[in-house]
Scaffold this motif. Structure first.
Motif, PDB file in Angstrom:
ATOM      1  N   HIS A 171     -53.820  26.351  62.103  1.00 57.32           N
ATOM      2  CA  HIS A 171     -53.362  25.199  61.306  1.00 57.32           C
ATOM      3  C   HIS A 171     -52.577  24.207  62.175  1.00 57.32           C
ATOM      4  O   HIS A 171     -51.749  23.464  61.672  1.00 57.32           O
ATOM      5  CB  HIS A 171     -52.512  25.642  60.092  1.00 57.32           C
ATOM      6  CG  HIS A 171     -53.240  26.556  59.164  1.00 57.32           C
ATOM      7  ND1 HIS A 171     -52.792  26.861  57.906  1.00 57.32           N
ATOM      8  CD2 HIS A 171     -54.411  27.232  59.292  1.00 57.32           C
ATOM      9  CE1 HIS A 171     -53.632  27.700  57.313  1.00 57.32           C
ATOM     10  NE2 HIS A 171     -54.631  27.941  58.155  1.00 57.32           N
ATOM     11  N   GLU A 207     -60.952  28.959  51.181  1.00 60.39           N
ATOM     12  CA  GLU A 207     -60.058  30.067  51.554  1.00 60.39           C
ATOM     13  C   GLU A 207     -58.628  29.559  51.698  1.00 60.39           C
ATOM     14  O   GLU A 207     -57.670  30.277  51.419  1.00 60.39           O
ATOM     15  CB  GLU A 207     -60.528  30.711  52.870  1.00 60.39           C
ATOM     16  CG  GLU A 207     -59.844  32.034  53.192  1.00 60.39           C
ATOM     17  CD  GLU A 207     -58.456  31.896  53.809  1.00 60.39           C
ATOM     18  OE1 GLU A 207     -57.592  32.748  53.538  1.00 60.39           O
ATOM     19  OE2 GLU A 207     -58.231  30.927  54.559  1.00 60.39           O
ATOM     20  N   GLU A 208     -58.500  28.300  52.148  1.00 60.97           N
ATOM     21  CA  GLU A 208     -57.167  27.731  52.410  1.00 60.97           C
ATOM     22  C   GLU A 208     -56.586  27.186  51.106  1.00 60.97           C
ATOM     23  O   GLU A 208     -56.873  26.068  50.720  1.00 60.97           O
ATOM     24  CB  GLU A 208     -57.269  26.586  53.428  1.00 60.97           C
ATOM     25  CG  GLU A 208     -57.959  26.948  54.734  1.00 60.97           C
ATOM     26  CD  GLU A 208     -57.056  27.745  55.666  1.00 60.97           C
ATOM     27  OE1 GLU A 208     -55.935  28.085  55.265  1.00 60.97           O
ATOM     28  OE2 GLU A 208     -57.500  28.016  56.792  1.00 60.97           O
ATOM     29  N   CYS A 217     -58.677  26.373  61.530  1.00 61.14           N
ATOM     30  CA  CYS A 217     -58.479  27.808  61.322  1.00 61.14           C
ATOM     31  C   CYS A 217     -59.709  28.586  61.787  1.00 61.14           C
ATOM     32  O   CYS A 217     -59.784  29.790  61.634  1.00 61.14           O
ATOM     33  CB  CYS A 217     -58.181  28.092  59.848  1.00 61.14           C
ATOM     34  SG  CYS A 217     -57.326  29.659  59.577  1.00 61.14           S
ATOM     35  N   HIS A 243     -62.902  28.278  60.689  1.00 62.79           N
ATOM     36  CA  HIS A 243     -63.941  28.586  59.699  1.00 62.79           C
ATOM     37  C   HIS A 243     -65.286  27.961  60.086  1.00 62.79           C
ATOM     38  O   HIS A 243     -66.328  28.423  59.623  1.00 62.79           O
ATOM     39  CB  HIS A 243     -63.492  28.141  58.295  1.00 62.79           C
ATOM     40  CG  HIS A 243     -62.211  28.793  57.837  1.00 62.79           C
ATOM     41  ND1 HIS A 243     -61.676  28.607  56.594  1.00 62.79           N
ATOM     42  CD2 HIS A 243     -61.363  29.645  58.471  1.00 62.79           C
ATOM     43  CE1 HIS A 243     -60.538  29.301  56.486  1.00 62.79           C
ATOM     44  NE2 HIS A 243     -60.330  29.928  57.619  1.00 62.79           N
TER      45      HIS A 243
HETATM   46 ZN   LIG Z   1     -56.101  29.266  57.739  1.00 64.09          ZN
END
Ligand SMILES: [Zn+2]
Ligand SMILES: [Zn+2]
Length: 443
Positions: A413, A193-194, A158, A160
């Motif tokens: 993802h 966050e996920e 994603c 990050h």
């Molecule tokens: Zn994500």
């Protein structure tokens, strides 16, 4: 090769190499929600060398959550996974003082640097977690062809890892030029966050009430190289819906049964019949539908997951109220009980006009052509930085969400997710120019 649609500004190769080096370093060791032990340790060590004051581990969490001993008390996750990950990393780094502070899943950190000249307090949020996805080994996948794929079963799918590297490169720039700045800088490296909503956990830290300006950001998302200064997300509520009936022999005494499976089936079709809302976008979906009864037993237990999303918190609440009514009505009709166990929640946050305007100036300053800049846009995803943004906005500050749009090579993802790495340097540059704009506006 991607078309270089974005700025004509010359890229400093040295700076680009450093931010890409950092991204690739973190890309190789993705850690899941609240197990970002190694990642947090790496960030702490980097920032300590730059003179930041660092709050992390139990010391960070204890003010907001004085009695919490383990992160599983705050977030919906498996405590064993957290403890196993901790055991693994401490076997690699025995007696490490950074890691000891994080035992129990207290990952992430907040780093502060004060110019000691009075001025605004500016905060930035960078999320640091990866996903339980096995990364592609295809040669067309850049991390694979450049030998920096994940070394474990997880993946930074994603971006990050990119956010973390933008945060560190920005931190370096701030510390090197702190004598030319005013005010205080707060860099939030947020875990989880996920899924289990690390943003909601972090939003309770008092620092968000002290911020005059706050920016969260994301790479990718738009699948095109352009910038959104004020991105907003859908509000989301998800639940496990559980119907409890009474088992009975399906042939001998079906009348004694209270059929949970039938109630659940009826619930699903009726939930999809809930009205749309004229105020904006809404979404709903059902998954993980289970009932363990064999065909000769009336089902006594059936459950499914339900997800509701809305363009505003009010639309999401409307869907939630209607879903509750539908479920209660069906439970009554079938003579069963129903419960909704919360799984996750994301809220919607307004982008503060002051922050969006300063960001727009910063993006223009960075040389991005105006036609590639959008002030406000809605994306049908969800994001937990909104909890922190709401705290900042509520306390009189101005918070916004920056999107550094890029191609995503398969989408977020996805095992082949990637983004244009040069966007990282644009990210650092834009945030740096945002700081200049804030400093000027407060003079
Ligand atoms: Zn994500
Ligand atoms: Zn993300």
């Amino acid at each position: 090769m991607t078309d270089r649609i974005l700025p004509t500004k010359d890229i400093d190769q040295g700076e680009l190499e450093e931010v890409v080096r950092l991204r690739r370093h973190f890309h190789q060791r993705p850690e899941l929600a609240f197990t970002e032990f190694w990642t947090t340790r790496e960030i702490c060590q980097y920032l300590q060398g730059l003179g930041y004051s660092i709050q992390y581990g139990k010391d960070l969490y204890k003010n907001a959550y004085p009695s919490v001993q383990h992160i599983s008390e705050l977030a919906a996750l498996d405590a064993n996974l957290v403890d196993e990950a901790y055991a693994q990393v401490t076997s690699e780094y025995p007696n490490d003082p950074w890691l000891e502070q994080m035992q129990g899943g207290f990952t992430g950190l907040i780093a502060t640097l004060d110019s000691e000249v009075s001025g605004p307090t500016v905060g930035f949020r960078f999320d640091i977690d990866g996903l339980p996805i096995k990364e592609s080994a295809e040669s067309s996948h850049l991390p694979s062809s450049n030998s920096f794929t994940s070394s474990n079963e997880n993946m930074h799918a994603c971006g990050h890892d990119g956010h973390t590297s933008i945060g560190l490169a920005l931190a370096k720039q701030i510390s090197e030029q702190i004598d030319q700045l005013t005010g205080r800088f707060v860099l939030v490296f947020q875990p989880a966050e996920e899924g289990p909503s690390g943003g909601k956990v972090f939003a309770q830290f008092s620092v968000f009430q002290q911020l005059d300006y706050f920016v969260a950001l994301h790479v990718g998302i738009l699948d095109a190289r352009r910038i959104v200064c004020g991105l907003s997300f859908l509000s989301l509520k998800s639940f496990t819906v559980r119907f409890k009936g009474t088992n009975a022999h399906a042939a001998v005494s079906p009348e004694l049964g209270r059929n949970a499976l039938l109630a659940a089936c009826s619930a699903v079709t009726n939930i999809f019949a809930i009205s749309r809302h004229s105020d904006g976008v809404s979404r709903m979906n059902v998954g993980q539908f289970h009932s363990d009864n064999p065909a000769n037993v009336i089902s006594g237990l059936a459950e499914f997951e339900l997800e509701l999303r809305g363009q505003s918190n009010e639309i999401c609440d409307f869907l939630y109220q209607r879903a509750q009514d539908v479920l209660q009505g069906i439970a009554l009709a079938y003579g069963v009980e129903v419960e909704m166990e919360p799984l996750g929640e994301y809220v919607m946050a307004e982008n503060g006009a002051a922050s969006v305007q300063l960001m727009k100036q910063a993006v223009l300053d960075a040389g991005v052509p105006e036609e590639l800049i959008t002030d406000y846009e809605l994306t049908p995803g969800s994001e937990d930085a909104t909890f922190m943004m709401n705290e900042v906005n509520r306390s009189g500050g101005s918070a916004s969400y920056l999107c550094l749009g890029s191609q995503t090579f398969g989408g977020h993802h996805h095992p082949e997710f990637n983004f244009d790495e040069d966007m990282l340097l644009y990210g650092v540059d834009i945030l740096w120019r945002y700081i200049q704009r804030v400093n000027e506006s407060e003079k």
